[in-house]
Design a protein around this motif. Sequence first.
Motif, mmCIF file in Angstrom:
data_model
loop_
_atom_site.group_PDB
_atom_site.id
_atom_site.type_symbol
_atom_site.label_atom_id
_atom_site.label_comp_id
_atom_site.label_asym_id
_atom_site.label_seq_id
_atom_site.Cartn_x
_atom_site.Cartn_y
_atom_site.Cartn_z
ATOM 1 N N GLU A 131 -2.240 6.197 -0.030
ATOM 2 C CA GLU A 131 -3.513 5.468 -0.005
ATOM 3 C C GLU A 131 -4.119 5.376 1.392
ATOM 4 O OE1 GLU A 131 -2.519 1.666 -1.625
ATOM 5 O OE2 GLU A 131 -2.763 2.340 -3.696
ATOM 6 N N PHE A 132 -3.350 5.664 2.422
ATOM 7 C CA PHE A 132 -3.833 5.451 3.787
ATOM 8 C C PHE A 132 -4.995 6.361 4.156
ATOM 9 C CE2 PHE A 132 0.358 3.444 4.277
ATOM 10 C CZ PHE A 132 -0.056 2.237 4.797
ATOM 11 N N LEU B 151 0.857 -1.177 0.000
ATOM 12 C CA LEU B 151 0.000 0.000 0.000
ATOM 13 C C LEU B 151 0.895 1.230 0.000
ATOM 14 C CD1 LEU B 151 -2.642 -1.041 2.680
ATOM 15 C CD2 LEU B 151 -2.871 -1.143 0.209
ATOM 16 N N ARG C 282 -9.523 -1.342 -2.242
ATOM 17 C CA ARG C 282 -8.405 -0.479 -1.848
ATOM 18 C C ARG C 282 -7.328 -1.231 -1.079
ATOM 19 N NH1 ARG C 282 -9.363 5.373 -1.545
ATOM 20 N NH2 ARG C 282 -11.368 5.802 -2.510
ATOM 21 N N ILE C 283 -7.744 -2.205 -0.267
ATOM 22 C CA ILE C 283 -6.746 -2.946 0.519
ATOM 23 C C ILE C 283 -6.323 -4.236 -0.173
ATOM 24 C CG2 ILE C 283 -7.483 -1.951 2.713
ATOM 25 C CD1 ILE C 283 -8.921 -4.578 3.307
ATOM 26 N N HIS C 284 -6.786 -4.422 -1.394
ATOM 27 C CA HIS C 284 -6.398 -5.568 -2.220
ATOM 28 C C HIS C 284 -6.773 -6.893 -1.559
ATOM 29 C CE1 HIS C 284 -4.179 -2.570 -4.467
ATOM 30 N NE2 HIS C 284 -3.512 -2.251 -3.374
ATOM 31 N N SER C 285 -8.044 -7.009 -1.171
ATOM 32 C CA SER C 285 -8.521 -8.245 -0.545
ATOM 33 C C SER C 285 -8.538 -9.375 -1.561
ATOM 34 C CB SER C 285 -9.934 -8.057 -0.003
ATOM 35 O OG SER C 285 -9.939 -7.161 1.071
ATOM 36 N N ILE D 89 -8.142 4.979 2.537
ATOM 37 C CA ILE D 89 -8.573 3.755 3.226
ATOM 38 C C ILE D 89 -9.217 4.092 4.560
ATOM 39 C CG2 ILE D 89 -7.711 1.669 4.367
ATOM 40 C CD1 ILE D 89 -5.661 1.460 2.060
ATOM 41 N N SER E 87 -12.570 -3.086 0.158
ATOM 42 C CA SER E 87 -11.906 -4.354 -0.159
ATOM 43 C C SER E 87 -11.018 -4.218 -1.391
ATOM 44 C CB SER E 87 -12.932 -5.469 -0.352
ATOM 45 O OG SER E 87 -13.647 -5.300 -1.564
#
Length: 116
Positions: free
Chosen positions: A14-15, A10, A69-72, A18, A67
């Motif tokens: 991007e934080f 990340l 954005r955090i690459h689930s 998120i 999901s």
Amino acid sequence: MQSTIVLPNLAPNEFLGIFVVATLVLVFGVGYAGLVTLAKMGYVKRAWQYVAYLFWLLQVYVLYDLSLRIHSSVFTQKILIVAMIAYLFAPHLYFYLVDQSAKRYESALENRKEES
């Protein structure tokens, strides 16, 4: 043999996104639960329940965005879908069970009064 956990990378920029999206998941979830509760208890009109469903839809969309954005993984996304469907029905199930238990105990109290 050591197992390794591979986490997605990340970027630092991007934080904030998120964090905002995760906060919106909570806000829309509380809005949904609160409006359904208030409508079922009679504190607001039943029409507000449709606004609650809009909050639920917004929560589903924002959770999906989170999901991504955090690459689930695909498995995690499927679990989130099942959780959101359960969250749609959980308040209704709760109030149904409360209503049924109240009816059960009201009839039991009436039977005791008749016996006395």
